[in-house]
Scaffold this motif. Structure first.
Motif, PDB file in Angstrom:
ATOM      1  N   ARG A   9       0.840  -1.188   0.000  1.00 49.26           N
ATOM      2  CA  ARG A   9       0.000   0.000   0.000  1.00 49.26           C
ATOM      3  C   ARG A   9       0.881   1.247   0.000  1.00 49.26           C
ATOM      4  NH1 ARG A   9      -4.863   1.835   4.169  1.00 49.26           N
ATOM      5  NH2 ARG A   9      -5.566   3.605   2.915  1.00 49.26           N
ATOM      6  N   PHE A  10       0.638   2.118  -0.953  1.00 48.34           N
ATOM      7  CA  PHE A  10       1.396   3.362  -1.067  1.00 48.34           C
ATOM      8  C   PHE A  10       0.562   4.537  -0.560  1.00 48.34           C
ATOM      9  CE2 PHE A  10       3.603   0.675  -4.080  1.00 48.34           C
ATOM     10  CZ  PHE A  10       4.913   1.074  -3.967  1.00 48.34           C
ATOM     11  N   PHE A  11       1.251   5.489   0.060  1.00 51.62           N
ATOM     12  CA  PHE A  11       0.611   6.694   0.585  1.00 51.62           C
ATOM     13  C   PHE A  11       1.388   7.905   0.077  1.00 51.62           C
ATOM     14  CE2 PHE A  11       0.074   3.238   3.518  1.00 51.62           C
ATOM     15  CZ  PHE A  11      -1.230   3.334   3.990  1.00 51.62           C
ATOM     16  N   LYS A  12       0.691   8.849  -0.518  1.00 50.69           N
ATOM     17  CA  LYS A  12       1.301  10.075  -1.009  1.00 50.69           C
ATOM     18  C   LYS A  12       1.138  11.168   0.040  1.00 50.69           C
ATOM     19  CE  LYS A  12       3.177  12.103  -4.682  1.00 50.69           C
ATOM     20  NZ  LYS A  12       4.464  11.677  -5.196  1.00 50.69           N
ATOM     21  N   SER A  13       2.247  11.845   0.398  1.00 51.95           N
ATOM     22  CA  SER A  13       2.148  12.930   1.369  1.00 51.95           C
ATOM     23  C   SER A  13       1.265  14.047   0.830  1.00 51.95           C
ATOM     24  CB  SER A  13       3.539  13.486   1.683  1.00 51.95           C
ATOM     25  OG  SER A  13       3.442  14.683   2.429  1.00 51.95           O
ATOM     26  N   ARG A  14       0.403  14.578   1.684  1.00 51.24           N
ATOM     27  CA  ARG A  14      -0.443  15.710   1.305  1.00 51.24           C
ATOM     28  C   ARG A  14       0.266  17.039   1.521  1.00 51.24           C
ATOM     29  NH1 ARG A  14      -6.003  15.144   4.426  1.00 51.24           N
ATOM     30  NH2 ARG A  14      -4.537  15.213   6.173  1.00 51.24           N
ATOM     31  N   HIS A  15       1.421  17.000   2.190  1.00 49.08           N
ATOM     32  CA  HIS A  15       2.097  18.239   2.569  1.00 49.08           C
ATOM     33  C   HIS A  15       3.446  18.452   1.881  1.00 49.08           C
ATOM     34  CE1 HIS A  15      -0.887  18.910   5.657  1.00 49.08           C
ATOM     35  NE2 HIS A  15      -0.619  17.738   6.212  1.00 49.08           N
ATOM     36  N   VAL A  16       4.216  17.388   1.734  1.00 47.00           N
ATOM     37  CA  VAL A  16       5.575  17.500   1.195  1.00 47.00           C
ATOM     38  C   VAL A  16       5.607  16.950  -0.227  1.00 47.00           C
ATOM     39  CG1 VAL A  16       7.985  16.819   1.488  1.00 47.00           C
ATOM     40  CG2 VAL A  16       6.576  17.294   3.492  1.00 47.00           C
ATOM     41  N   PRO A  17       5.925  17.770  -1.208  1.00 48.47           N
ATOM     42  CA  PRO A  17       5.992  17.300  -2.590  1.00 48.47           C
ATOM     43  C   PRO A  17       7.008  16.163  -2.742  1.00 48.47           C
ATOM     44  CG  PRO A  17       6.076  19.703  -2.505  1.00 48.47           C
ATOM     45  CD  PRO A  17       6.233  19.216  -1.089  1.00 48.47           C
ATOM     46  N   SER A  82       8.814 -16.670   7.744  1.00 51.86           N
ATOM     47  CA  SER A  82       7.897 -15.666   8.290  1.00 51.86           C
ATOM     48  C   SER A  82       7.574 -14.601   7.261  1.00 51.86           C
ATOM     49  CB  SER A  82       8.504 -15.007   9.528  1.00 51.86           C
ATOM     50  OG  SER A  82       8.750 -15.956  10.543  1.00 51.86           O
ATOM     51  N   THR A  83       6.384 -14.031   7.366  1.00 54.57           N
ATOM     52  CA  THR A  83       5.993 -12.921   6.504  1.00 54.57           C
ATOM     53  C   THR A  83       6.865 -11.713   6.808  1.00 54.57           C
ATOM     54  OG1 THR A  83       3.706 -13.680   6.350  1.00 54.57           O
ATOM     55  CG2 THR A  83       4.117 -11.346   5.884  1.00 54.57           C
ATOM     56  N   LEU A  84       7.358 -11.085   5.770  1.00 54.43           N
ATOM     57  CA  LEU A  84       8.176  -9.883   5.914  1.00 54.43           C
ATOM     58  C   LEU A  84       7.272  -8.659   5.974  1.00 54.43           C
ATOM     59  CD1 LEU A  84      10.702  -8.040   5.692  1.00 54.43           C
ATOM     60  CD2 LEU A  84      10.571  -8.374   3.202  1.00 54.43           C
ATOM     61  N   GLY A  85       7.431  -7.856   7.014  1.00 56.40           N
ATOM     62  CA  GLY A  85       6.718  -6.593   7.107  1.00 56.40           C
ATOM     63  C   GLY A  85       7.722  -5.453   7.149  1.00 56.40           C
ATOM     64  N   TYR A  86       7.504  -4.438   6.348  1.00 55.96           N
ATOM     65  CA  TYR A  86       8.423  -3.302   6.370  1.00 55.96           C
ATOM     66  C   TYR A  86       7.736  -2.053   5.841  1.00 55.96           C
ATOM     67  CZ  TYR A  86       9.202  -3.507   1.291  1.00 55.96           C
ATOM     68  OH  TYR A  86       9.034  -3.481  -0.075  1.00 55.96           O
ATOM     69  N   VAL A  87       8.353  -0.907   6.120  1.00 57.17           N
ATOM     70  CA  VAL A  87       7.894   0.369   5.584  1.00 57.17           C
ATOM     71  C   VAL A  87       9.072   1.025   4.867  1.00 57.17           C
ATOM     72  CG1 VAL A  87       6.062   0.761   7.259  1.00 57.17           C
ATOM     73  CG2 VAL A  87       8.390   1.528   7.788  1.00 57.17           C
ATOM     74  N   MET A  88       8.760   1.861   3.882  1.00 64.94           N
ATOM     75  CA  MET A  88       9.791   2.564   3.124  1.00 64.94           C
ATOM     76  C   MET A  88       9.263   3.929   2.728  1.00 64.94           C
ATOM     77  SD  MET A  88      12.942   1.856   1.945  1.00 64.94           S
ATOM     78  CE  MET A  88      13.066   0.075   1.660  1.00 64.94           C
ATOM     79  N   ALA A  89      10.091   4.952   2.926  1.00 62.60           N
ATOM     80  CA  ALA A  89       9.752   6.310   2.491  1.00 62.60           C
ATOM     81  C   ALA A  89      10.653   6.679   1.328  1.00 62.60           C
ATOM     82  CB  ALA A  89       9.937   7.300   3.638  1.00 62.60           C
ATOM     83  N   TYR A  90      10.059   7.183   0.247  1.00 59.47           N
ATOM     84  CA  TYR A  90      10.794   7.590  -0.947  1.00 59.47           C
ATOM     85  C   TYR A  90      10.731   9.116  -1.054  1.00 59.47           C
ATOM     86  CZ  TYR A  90       9.979   2.666  -2.039  1.00 59.47           C
ATOM     87  OH  TYR A  90       9.911   1.293  -1.987  1.00 59.47           O
ATOM     88  N   VAL A  91      11.906   9.750  -1.141  1.00 58.87           N
ATOM     89  CA  VAL A  91      11.979  11.209  -1.163  1.00 58.87           C
ATOM     90  C   VAL A  91      12.889  11.641  -2.299  1.00 58.87           C
ATOM     91  CG1 VAL A  91      12.283  13.279   0.241  1.00 58.87           C
ATOM     92  CG2 VAL A  91      11.937  11.068   1.367  1.00 58.87           C
ATOM     93  N   SER A  92      12.432  12.588  -3.121  1.00 61.38           N
ATOM     94  CA  SER A  92      13.211  13.026  -4.270  1.00 61.38           C
ATOM     95  C   SER A  92      14.477  13.741  -3.818  1.00 61.38           C
ATOM     96  CB  SER A  92      12.394  13.964  -5.159  1.00 61.38           C
ATOM     97  OG  SER A  92      12.273  15.231  -4.535  1.00 61.38           O
ATOM     98  N   PRO A  93      15.578  13.628  -4.571  1.00 57.73           N
ATOM     99  CA  PRO A  93      16.806  14.352  -4.236  1.00 57.73           C
ATOM    100  C   PRO A  93      16.577  15.854  -4.129  1.00 57.73           C
ATOM    101  CG  PRO A  93      17.269  12.688  -5.892  1.00 57.73           C
ATOM    102  CD  PRO A  93      15.776  12.725  -5.727  1.00 57.73           C
ATOM    103  N   ALA A  94      15.760  16.415  -5.021  1.00 57.36           N
ATOM    104  CA  ALA A  94      15.506  17.858  -4.983  1.00 57.36           C
ATOM    105  C   ALA A  94      14.892  18.269  -3.651  1.00 57.36           C
ATOM    106  CB  ALA A  94      14.590  18.254  -6.132  1.00 57.36           C
ATOM    107  N   GLN A  95      14.050  17.386  -3.102  1.00 58.75           N
ATOM    108  CA  GLN A  95      13.396  17.681  -1.829  1.00 58.75           C
ATOM    109  C   GLN A  95      14.386  17.662  -0.667  1.00 58.75           C
ATOM    110  OE1 GLN A  95       9.979  18.279  -1.858  1.00 58.75           O
ATOM    111  NE2 GLN A  95      10.246  19.011   0.233  1.00 58.75           N
ATOM    112  N   LEU A  96      15.466  16.868  -0.803  1.00 63.70           N
ATOM    113  CA  LEU A  96      16.389  16.679   0.317  1.00 63.70           C
ATOM    114  C   LEU A  96      17.681  17.483   0.212  1.00 63.70           C
ATOM    115  CD1 LEU A  96      16.193  12.878   1.233  1.00 63.70           C
ATOM    116  CD2 LEU A  96      15.548  14.825   2.628  1.00 63.70           C
ATOM    117  N   GLU A  97      17.980  18.060  -0.947  1.00 67.83           N
ATOM    118  CA  GLU A  97      19.259  18.748  -1.110  1.00 67.83           C
ATOM    119  C   GLU A  97      19.457  19.843  -0.064  1.00 67.83           C
ATOM    120  OE1 GLU A  97      19.533  20.110  -5.107  1.00 67.83           O
ATOM    121  OE2 GLU A  97      20.005  18.125  -5.928  1.00 67.83           O
TER     122      GLU A  97
END
Length: 277
Positions: A9-17, A82-97
Motif C-alpha cells: 500500500r502506497f501513501f502520497k504525502s499531502r504536505h511534502v511534494p 515468516s511474513t516480511l513486514g516493512y515500511v519505506m519512504a521515498y523522497v526526491s533528491p531535490a526535496q532533500l538537497e
C-alpha cells in the motif's frame, strides 16, 4: 494459480511534494533488480528482509534501517518462513538537497550519499517511523513532516562523521553519465544500444561491460527501470495507465502491468488508486 497473499500500500504525502510511503507485507513475492530515482529510507518491522545491493547480500531483521541512495540497484524478498513486514519512504533528491546542506552546514552537502545500506541506529529508525506515521495516518502539518525529514537527514550526516563529497568523476564514470543522461531525455523514444554507446563515446562491447560493472544492471534493464519510474510519476498525476504504457514504449498494458508489478508489487491501476484522491 495460487492467489498472491503479499500486500502493498502506497501513501502520497499531502504536505511534502515528492514524498511517498510504502507499507508492505511480503510472503510470496520478490522484487526484480531495480533502482529508484529517489532516496529510500526503510525499517524492517517483522520477519527478515533479504536483498542484494552494492555487490553484497544483506539480511535485515526487525528494527534495522535500510537506506538506498538514488540510482542504487537492489532486489528484495522475504527471508525464512515468516511474513516480511516493512515500511519505506521515498523522497526526491531535490526535496532533500537543502535539508542535507543545512544539516551538514555546507552547501556542497546537498549531494550527500550514505556509505551504509543496512544500518542499526535507533535514532534514525525512530525518525523514519515517525515520518511514516505522519504520512500514512494523515496527521500533523507540513512542518511536522519536514521536521521528520530533517531528523533523518541530520542523523545520516551525523553518522558520516563529516561530509565527504563524491570524488571527481573519472573518465569512465563521466562517459557512462552521458549515457544515463541520454536515457532520461529520450524515455519516450525507441532507444537502441548503439544510441547509448554512441552517447557515451564508447564501443558497444566496452560500454556494455562498463555499464553493468558500474550500475549492476544491463543498459536495457536501466532503460526499463527509468521508464517505470517515469510512468509511476505520470500515474500520480492521474494519467490513464493505458496512455502511460503507450507513452513509455511498453508493448501493451499487459506488458506494462507485469513490469510495474515486479518493482512496486502492484499493478499501475492499483498504485494509482492508492496515491490519488
Amino acid at each position: 494459480m495460487a492467489k498472491q497473499t503479499s500486500q502493498f500500500r502506497f501513501f502520497k504525502s499531502r504536505h511534502v511534494p515528492e514524498l511517498t510511503v510504502l507499507r508492505a507485507a511480503m510472503s510470496d513475492f520478490r522484487y526484480d533488480p531495480h533502482a529508484h530515482d529517489e532516496y529510500a529510507f526503510g525499517v524492517t518491522l517483522a520477519g527478515r528482509q533479504d536483498f542484494f545491493s552494492g555487490g553484497r547480500f544483506h539480511r535485515s531483521p526487525p528494527g534495522n534501517v535500510i537506506q538506498f541512495n538514488p540510482g542504487e540497484v537492489h532486489d528484495g524478498q522475504p527471508g525464512g518462513d515468516s511474513t516480511l513486514g516493512y515500511v519505506m519512504a521515498y523522497v526526491s533528491p531535490a526535496q532533500l538537497e537543502a535539508v542535507f546542506a543545512d544539516a551538514a552546514g555546507r552547501a556542497s552537502a546537498g549531494r550527500f550519499r550514505s556509505r551504509d545500506t543496512l544500518i542499526q541506529d535507533p535514532a534514525l529508525r525512530d525518525a523514519i517511523l515517525e515520518l511514516v506515521r505522519l504520512v500514512t495516518q494523515q496527521v500533523g502539518s507540513r512542518i511536522d513532516q519536514e521536521y521528520a525529514l530533517y531528523r533523518i537527514a541530520g542523523r545520516l550526516v551525523q553518522r558520516a562523521g563529516r561530509f565527504q563529497p563524491g570524488a571527481t568523476a573519472g573518465r569512465p564514470d563521466a562517459l557512462l553519465k552521458r549515457a544515463k543522461d541520454y536515457v532520461l531525455t529520450h524515455l519516450e523514444e525507441d532507444m537502441s544500444l548503439d544510441d547509448l554507446s554512441q552517447a557515451a563515446h564508447l564501443s558497444k562491447y566496452h560500454f556494455l561491460r562498463l555499464f553493468r560493472q558500474q550500475f549492476g544492471m544491463t543498459p536495457h534493464q536501466y532503460v526499463i527501470n527509468c521508464r517505470i519510474n517515469a510512468a509511476r510519476h505520470a500515474l500520480e498525476t492521474g494519467a490513464p495507465p493505458s496512455e502511460v504504457a503507450f507513452r513509455y514504449g511498453f508493448a501493451d498494458l499487459s506488458h506494462f502491468n507485469r513490469r510495474f508489478k515486479r518493482i512496486y508489487g502492484m499493478t499501475p491501476y492499483q498504485y494509482q488508486r492508492s496515491v490519488t484522491p
